[in-house]
Enzyme design. Sequence first.
Site, PDB file in Angstrom:
ATOM      1  N   SER A  14       0.752  -1.288  -0.211  1.00  0.00           N
ATOM      2  CA  SER A  14       0.040  -0.002  -0.121  1.00  0.00           C
ATOM      3  C   SER A  14       0.873   1.292   0.112  1.00  0.00           C
ATOM      4  O   SER A  14       2.035   1.221   0.530  1.00  0.00           O
ATOM      5  CB  SER A  14      -0.894   0.080   1.345  1.00  0.00           C
ATOM      6  OG  SER A  14      -1.924   0.742   1.149  1.00  0.00           O
ATOM      7  N   PRO A  15       0.502   2.378  -0.713  1.00  0.00           N
ATOM      8  CA  PRO A  15       1.234   3.632  -0.683  1.00  0.00           C
ATOM      9  C   PRO A  15       1.434   4.047   0.857  1.00  0.00           C
ATOM     10  O   PRO A  15       0.782   4.249   1.558  1.00  0.00           O
ATOM     11  CB  PRO A  15       0.271   4.562  -1.418  1.00  0.00           C
ATOM     12  CG  PRO A  15      -1.006   4.066  -1.209  1.00  0.00           C
ATOM     13  CD  PRO A  15      -0.973   2.585  -1.192  1.00  0.00           C
ATOM     14  N   GLN A  61       1.195   6.885  -7.256  1.00  0.00           N
ATOM     15  CA  GLN A  61      -0.260   7.545  -6.618  1.00  0.00           C
ATOM     16  C   GLN A  61      -0.114   9.129  -6.632  1.00  0.00           C
ATOM     17  O   GLN A  61       0.955   9.560  -5.925  1.00  0.00           O
ATOM     18  CB  GLN A  61      -0.221   7.129  -5.095  1.00  0.00           C
ATOM     19  CG  GLN A  61      -1.718   7.577  -4.555  1.00  0.00           C
ATOM     20  CD  GLN A  61      -1.880   7.359  -2.962  1.00  0.00           C
ATOM     21  OE1 GLN A  61      -1.002   7.827  -2.277  1.00  0.00           O
ATOM     22  NE2 GLN A  61      -2.924   6.648  -2.616  1.00  0.00           N
ATOM     23  N   TYR A  77      -7.690  14.781   1.663  1.00  0.00           N
ATOM     24  CA  TYR A  77      -6.887  15.540   0.707  1.00  0.00           C
ATOM     25  C   TYR A  77      -7.863  16.215  -0.340  1.00  0.00           C
ATOM     26  O   TYR A  77      -9.000  16.209  -0.481  1.00  0.00           O
ATOM     27  CB  TYR A  77      -5.817  14.762   0.085  1.00  0.00           C
ATOM     28  CG  TYR A  77      -4.842  14.215   1.073  1.00  0.00           C
ATOM     29  CD1 TYR A  77      -4.246  15.104   2.137  1.00  0.00           C
ATOM     30  CD2 TYR A  77      -4.502  12.688   1.254  1.00  0.00           C
ATOM     31  CE1 TYR A  77      -3.150  14.665   3.154  1.00  0.00           C
ATOM     32  CE2 TYR A  77      -3.807  12.388   2.449  1.00  0.00           C
ATOM     33  CZ  TYR A  77      -3.190  13.449   3.353  1.00  0.00           C
ATOM     34  OH  TYR A  77      -2.553  12.726   4.106  1.00  0.00           O
ATOM     35  N   ARG A 122      -8.058   6.102  -5.115  1.00  0.00           N
ATOM     36  CA  ARG A 122      -8.256   5.643  -3.723  1.00  0.00           C
ATOM     37  C   ARG A 122      -9.354   6.475  -3.204  1.00  0.00           C
ATOM     38  O   ARG A 122      -9.177   7.555  -3.340  1.00  0.00           O
ATOM     39  CB  ARG A 122      -6.995   5.857  -2.992  1.00  0.00           C
ATOM     40  CG  ARG A 122      -7.117   5.655  -1.527  1.00  0.00           C
ATOM     41  CD  ARG A 122      -5.904   5.421  -0.689  1.00  0.00           C
ATOM     42  NE  ARG A 122      -5.655   3.717  -0.756  1.00  0.00           N
ATOM     43  CZ  ARG A 122      -4.909   3.440   0.387  1.00  0.00           C
ATOM     44  NH1 ARG A 122      -4.072   4.094   1.189  1.00  0.00           N
ATOM     45  NH2 ARG A 122      -4.357   2.254   0.445  1.00  0.00           N
ATOM     46  N   ARG A 156       1.528  -1.213   6.879  1.00  0.00           N
ATOM     47  CA  ARG A 156       2.438  -1.341   8.107  1.00  0.00           C
ATOM     48  C   ARG A 156       2.975  -2.810   8.005  1.00  0.00           C
ATOM     49  O   ARG A 156       4.073  -2.705   8.415  1.00  0.00           O
ATOM     50  CB  ARG A 156       1.700  -1.072   9.220  1.00  0.00           C
ATOM     51  CG  ARG A 156       1.327   0.524   9.528  1.00  0.00           C
ATOM     52  CD  ARG A 156       0.380   0.815  10.391  1.00  0.00           C
ATOM     53  NE  ARG A 156      -0.898   0.310  10.207  1.00  0.00           N
ATOM     54  CZ  ARG A 156      -1.908   0.278  11.003  1.00  0.00           C
ATOM     55  NH1 ARG A 156      -1.797   0.744  12.315  1.00  0.00           N
ATOM     56  NH2 ARG A 156      -2.871  -0.279  10.706  1.00  0.00           N
TER      57      ARG A 156
HETATM   58  C1  LIG Z   1       3.815   5.653   7.185  1.00  0.00           C
HETATM   59  C2  LIG Z   1       2.722   5.528   6.450  1.00  0.00           C
HETATM   60  C3  LIG Z   1       2.556   6.354   5.510  1.00  0.00           C
HETATM   61  C4  LIG Z   1       1.311   6.455   4.463  1.00  0.00           C
HETATM   62  N1  LIG Z   1       1.109   7.108   3.648  1.00  0.00           N
HETATM   63  C5  LIG Z   1       0.240   7.102   2.701  1.00  0.00           C
HETATM   64  C6  LIG Z   1       0.110   7.680   1.351  1.00  0.00           C
HETATM   65  O1  LIG Z   1       1.170   7.967   0.842  1.00  0.00           O
HETATM   66  N2  LIG Z   1      -0.942   7.354   0.566  1.00  0.00           N
HETATM   67  C7  LIG Z   1      -2.123   6.801   0.979  1.00  0.00           C
HETATM   68  O2  LIG Z   1      -2.966   6.622   0.375  1.00  0.00           O
HETATM   69  N3  LIG Z   1      -2.244   6.177   2.037  1.00  0.00           N
HETATM   70  C8  LIG Z   1      -1.043   6.246   2.890  1.00  0.00           C
HETATM   71  N4  LIG Z   1      -0.980   5.433   4.319  1.00  0.00           N
HETATM   72  C9  LIG Z   1      -1.971   4.675   4.423  1.00  0.00           C
HETATM   73  C10 LIG Z   1      -1.688   3.206   3.954  1.00  0.00           C
HETATM   74  O3  LIG Z   1      -1.554   3.274   2.831  1.00  0.00           O
HETATM   75  C11 LIG Z   1      -3.040   2.338   4.619  1.00  0.00           C
HETATM   76  O4  LIG Z   1      -4.101   2.589   3.950  1.00  0.00           O
HETATM   77  C12 LIG Z   1      -3.105   2.277   5.963  1.00  0.00           C
HETATM   78  O5  LIG Z   1      -1.808   2.329   6.912  1.00  0.00           O
HETATM   79  C13 LIG Z   1      -3.946   1.170   6.439  1.00  0.00           C
HETATM   80  O6  LIG Z   1      -3.107  -0.229   6.065  1.00  0.00           O
HETATM   81  P1  LIG Z   1      -2.485  -0.868   7.116  1.00  0.00           P
HETATM   82  O7  LIG Z   1      -3.469  -1.339   8.214  1.00  0.00           O
HETATM   83  O8  LIG Z   1      -2.037  -2.236   6.337  1.00  0.00           O
HETATM   84  O9  LIG Z   1      -1.397  -0.360   7.644  1.00  0.00           O
HETATM   85  C14 LIG Z   1       0.074   5.552   4.934  1.00  0.00           C
HETATM   86  C15 LIG Z   1       0.289   4.794   6.197  1.00  0.00           C
HETATM   87  C16 LIG Z   1       1.348   4.693   6.806  1.00  0.00           C
HETATM   88  C17 LIG Z   1       1.754   3.906   7.986  1.00  0.00           C
END
Ligand SMILES: Cc1cc2nc3c(=O)[nH]c(=O)nc-3n(C[C@H](O)[C@H](O)[C@H](O)COP(=O)(O)O)c2cc1C
Length: 778
Positions: A421-422, A499, A585, A633, A727
């Site tokens: 994921s981003p 993205q 955003y 997204r 994560r």
């Molecule tokens: C350090 C970090 C940076 C993130 N940056 C972005 C981002 O640049 N773009 C985005 O759409 N989501 C971003 N997210 C959200 C993640 O893509 C994801 O949707 C969210 O962490 C939930 O997934 P997880 O439970 O697997 O961590 C970020 C999450 C983390 C932890």
Amino acid sequence: MRIDVIGGGPAGLYAAILLKKRFPDAAIDVVERNRPHDTFGFGIVLSDETLGNLERADAPSRREIEANFAYWGDIHVQYKGHVLKSSGHGFSGIGRLKLLQILQARAAELGIPVRYQTEDAGLSAHRGADLVIASDGINSAVREGHRALFRPGVDPRTNRFVWLGANMNLPGFYYSFREDPRGGIWNMHAYQYRPGESTIVIETTNEAFLASGLGVEDEAATAAWVEQLFADDLKGARVLTNRSFWRQFPTITCETWHATIEGLPVVLLGDAAHTAHFTIGSGTKLAMEDAIALDDAIAERPDDLAAALALYEQSRRNEVGRIQHSANVSLVWFENVRRFWGMDPVQFNVSLLTRSKQITYDNLKLRDAGLVREATRWWNRQQADALGIAAAADAPWLDAPPMFAPLRLRDMPVQNRVVVSPMAQYCAVDGVPNDWHLVHYGTRALGGAGLVFVEMTCVSPQARITPGCTGLWNDEQAAAFARIVDFAHARSGARLCMQLGHAGRKGSTQVGWGQMDWPLDESHGARNWPLVSPSPIPYRDGVNQMPREMTRADMDAVTAQFVHSARLADRAGFDMLELHMAHGYLLASFLSPVTNRRTDAYGGSLANRMRWPMEVFEAVRAVWPSRRPMSVRISATDWIPGGLTGADSVEIARALKAAGCDLMDVSSGQTDPVSKPVYGRMYQAVFAEQIRLEAGMATMAVGAVTTADQVNTLLISGRADLVALARPHLADPYFTLRAAADADYRGVGWPVQYHTGASQLHTTMQRAKEDAARRTVR
Ligand SMILES: Cc1cc2nc3c(=O)[nH]c(=O)nc-3n(C[C@H](O)[C@H](O)[C@H](O)COP(=O)(O)O)c2cc1C
Ligand SMILES: Cc1cc2nc3c(=O)[nH]c(=O)nc-3n(C[C@H](O)[C@H](O)[C@H](O)COP(=O)(O)OP(=O)(O)OC[C@H]3O[C@@H](n4cnc5c(N)ncnc54)[C@H](O)[C@@H]3O)c2cc1C
């Protein structure tokens, strides 16, 4: 000691029994409005775990309960004329009346007076008691009379249900779903609790119930209706009623379960304190386990009742919360059966069984390995058909876990269903990615995931969230990204997705490890930049900057920036492009009514709020190569009353699909600080499922997915086509390779340099499994 118990249901009777055993000299008295043999409903189910708790608390009543149990291990599901069976589930059922009779007899044996046919006269009638146990059920007068103290919350669910019986045998738990030609799908939940006696709950939407013309309390008409609609299931058995009224289930929570009222310590037990939807059959279990916890707490603090009540509540909160959460997830499935109506029977069955997320792919395999094997083969065959791959009946890959199935979006092949994921890295300088990004993304590409997203990359300097965000508005940035993409393409099978986003009112803030979402600290020399948004509403009043309301000229300028960035992403060699319309955003701020208060053509109705984000999508789609896919997204819900909902997201997805969007990347929330997400395992997947099934397009689920088992569950049950993990990939870039080694799946490519590591990991994992199996056998 004097303990007054209001309500002689499972909670009240069981608490009286346990406390009487603990304090034989105590004066314990139960008041119950009904006669001993009156009861609503027919049978209830209890799990093996609950039986263990009952054994510890009171062995004699437990023995009696067990002696009257009907056991079964199978679940049958009738759907569109197919009956699917799964095994290994292990339930026990007992008539509700029988359970009450056992508890009543045990109470009598212990000398506890139960005053039947006596309406409780209110708390003033209990003056002088040391403790009042309010176990007066779902409509608890004690709770409702003291709302300010207990602070109850009621979530009134819309579906209608009725509790019926039938003199018939059933081979196990039995679900049947029937579509009535006059409208609506009607669900039957049934099981046998004694030879020849079965309980039946019929459930449907409020709309279908109203359209049926049935009266809420018209038991004869209800029985006739059910006998006709479910004739093939009942096989001639007559439907029995017992105060069988059509109700709507209220999920009840209370901020506290104990209080001192006019000097009287009062504690809520069972349904009076909390309810759990009948589709996970846990209300009686919770009620009786509350009684056990209360008894344990009083035993631990016999001299301090206030402390004992606090301990009771503290010891129950987590377990009750966990079960209520599962119940809420489960009830949503049944409220939306229409959503699953197009599914193949195999998938419908898996979707039903895994609905509350307690049963997963691996767990189901332990219960019924044959069912999972068949479902996996069916699912893999569907994927192969979609790709035009011919599959011999004995092709070994038909047995591979779903996460390893390939996918194609337009001309882009994806080698498996795992996605990085981003994740913003906040360490670019002037938007230019550097060696950190090369190593970070390069490692994740080597880790085996089919698709790697790069972080939100901003379309202009003012579009950035933080000064450390990557950007894509100049050639230097495009060249730096090209280096990363080239590495991934040369050294791995992963595809790369860019993205693109604009921070809007959430821009000009500190990096992730600073004070996130707070403005830049100008006292340390940083300079904030001006923000734009659909409406002049700051992210946090008095903290974040007031954004300027965008003009049409601003919109044109930002659209052009997105188009320019998309061209640069193409030049950098990205395989796929995503537009970020989530997390509050800029584009998300247009979609959400919380942040968009415009009165022109870009605010108001959903169609208006979508207008400009759709323009941006269409403009970008026009320049992004048609053979390459695009995704969007979204935050499928704002988690804010009056905010964006799952149903709105389906509309948005439909419009995007028509405009050439290939995949919805379904996130949620982060729109505004007031949002209240309901977290839990895979908590956003329900929205990916809704969009996938209602808008008929591919989705990617994300959020609190941490295991390969969960990835497989989401895919095989039809909730998503791809599953993104954020994560978990920070902690383990090799998530996919590790999962492949664990599943003994050889189809995921390890880098040649790492081959010896691959075989060693595989051997280590197999040995660990064998050791675990040996320990279990012993
Ligand atoms: C350090 C970090 C940076 C993130 N940056 C972005 C981002 O640049 N773009 C985005 O759409 N989501 C971003 N997210 C959200 C993640 O893509 C994801 O949707 C969210 O962490 C939930 O997934 P997880 O439970 O697997 O961590 C970020 C999450 C983390 C932890
Ligand atoms: C359709 C359906 C199916 C269900 N299936 C299951 C299942 O399979 N497994 C399961 O565990 N649970 C199931 N439940 C839930 C279960 O029935 C309840 O959670 C359980 O009965 C709660 O026990 P209780 O003692 O807290 O409340 P209740 O059983 O409601 O008992 C409360 C008692 O208090 C009495 N009372 C109330 N007010 C007064 C008053 N003012 N004066 C005197 N007496 C009063 C009532 O008459 C009643 O006897 C189901 C519920 C429904 C609706």
